[in-house]
Design an enzyme around this catalytic site. Sequence first.
Site, mmCIF file in Angstrom:
data_model
loop_
_atom_site.group_PDB
_atom_site.id
_atom_site.type_symbol
_atom_site.label_atom_id
_atom_site.label_comp_id
_atom_site.label_asym_id
_atom_site.label_seq_id
_atom_site.Cartn_x
_atom_site.Cartn_y
_atom_site.Cartn_z
ATOM 1 N N ASN A 12 121.355 21.906 42.827
ATOM 2 C CA ASN A 12 121.068 21.319 41.517
ATOM 3 C C ASN A 12 120.304 20.004 41.596
ATOM 4 O OD1 ASN A 12 121.701 20.609 38.522
ATOM 5 N ND2 ASN A 12 122.643 18.942 39.701
ATOM 6 N N ALA A 65 105.251 22.519 39.495
ATOM 7 C CA ALA A 65 104.907 23.126 40.782
ATOM 8 C C ALA A 65 106.139 23.308 41.660
ATOM 9 C CB ALA A 65 103.861 22.277 41.497
ATOM 10 N N TYR A 80 106.214 18.434 38.736
ATOM 11 C CA TYR A 80 107.548 18.987 38.516
ATOM 12 C C TYR A 80 107.481 20.502 38.368
ATOM 13 C CZ TYR A 80 112.121 19.716 36.310
ATOM 14 O OH TYR A 80 113.386 20.160 35.997
ATOM 15 N N LYS A 108 109.240 23.644 40.664
ATOM 16 C CA LYS A 108 110.137 24.650 40.092
ATOM 17 C C LYS A 108 109.550 26.055 40.221
ATOM 18 C CE LYS A 108 113.415 21.813 38.985
ATOM 19 N NZ LYS A 108 114.715 21.843 39.698
ATOM 20 N N ASP A 113 122.311 12.109 51.063
ATOM 21 C CA ASP A 113 120.954 12.339 50.575
ATOM 22 C C ASP A 113 120.530 13.713 51.056
ATOM 23 O OD1 ASP A 113 118.259 12.456 50.044
ATOM 24 O OD2 ASP A 113 117.779 10.483 50.875
#
Length: 265
Positions: free
Chosen positions: A83, A149, A147, A151, A59
């Site tokens: 990724n 924010a 999401y 990126k 994790d």
Amino acid sequence: MTKQNTVVITGAGSGIGRALAVEAARRGYRLILAGRRLAALEETARLAGHADAVCVAADVTTPEGRARIAAAAQDRLDVLINNAGTLSVGRITGMADAALERMVATNLTAPMALTRDLLPALEAAGGRVVNIGSVFGDIAFPFFAGYSATKFGLRGFSDAIRRELSGSGVGVTYVAPRAARTEAESEFGALVEPMAMTLDSADTVARQAWEAIEKGRRESYPKGKERFFVKIQRLLPGLVDKSVGAQARDPRVLAALDTRPGGTI
């Protein structure tokens, strides 16, 4: 004997991560595949034709998980591809703390921390950090606020460490694909048509990413309208406010949002 370069890929058990691994194998890289599910990583290794790939069940949001990845990379690493990511879509008023925290931890904190932990190995090899962002990290869409924010943050981190590592021999590439046909599509699939999204295959994203990596580019964006809109966003953001903001009031979009099954990938 020609040295075989090594790549660490997080989130390698499915989607874009799996496609990145298959493309890396095609280009002759030694694979270190990281993800939460060992069986999925082993399937990626099989599809890549690399039975000797190192599969690390970890994790990436935890110090223990990152330590396992660092141990597998040892003291030299040519490419780190951050990724792994997660996505929750919906009105911000309905977004639970857990969903927001999960996106920040996976999409932003983990890449920063893993890059920090692997920098000695990357510096030893004169390697490259690759952060898989999103067009949503330039153009913030309604109902993708959390999401987007994360990126935006990942893009900022990429720029900052590129400058911080200047002269160290370590390069940084930020890859911003548009939406892709992966398991994540189940989270936003109902919005694809009413929001006029263009989706790429994971294989297309992987090929474009690796082209940018091997050419040492600072960033990579998809071909098409999204690249044009990114330029408009940077120069005339008010125009994008009007265009994209209208989608937040579009009855078709709101109907799709209300009928989607929900969930997080």
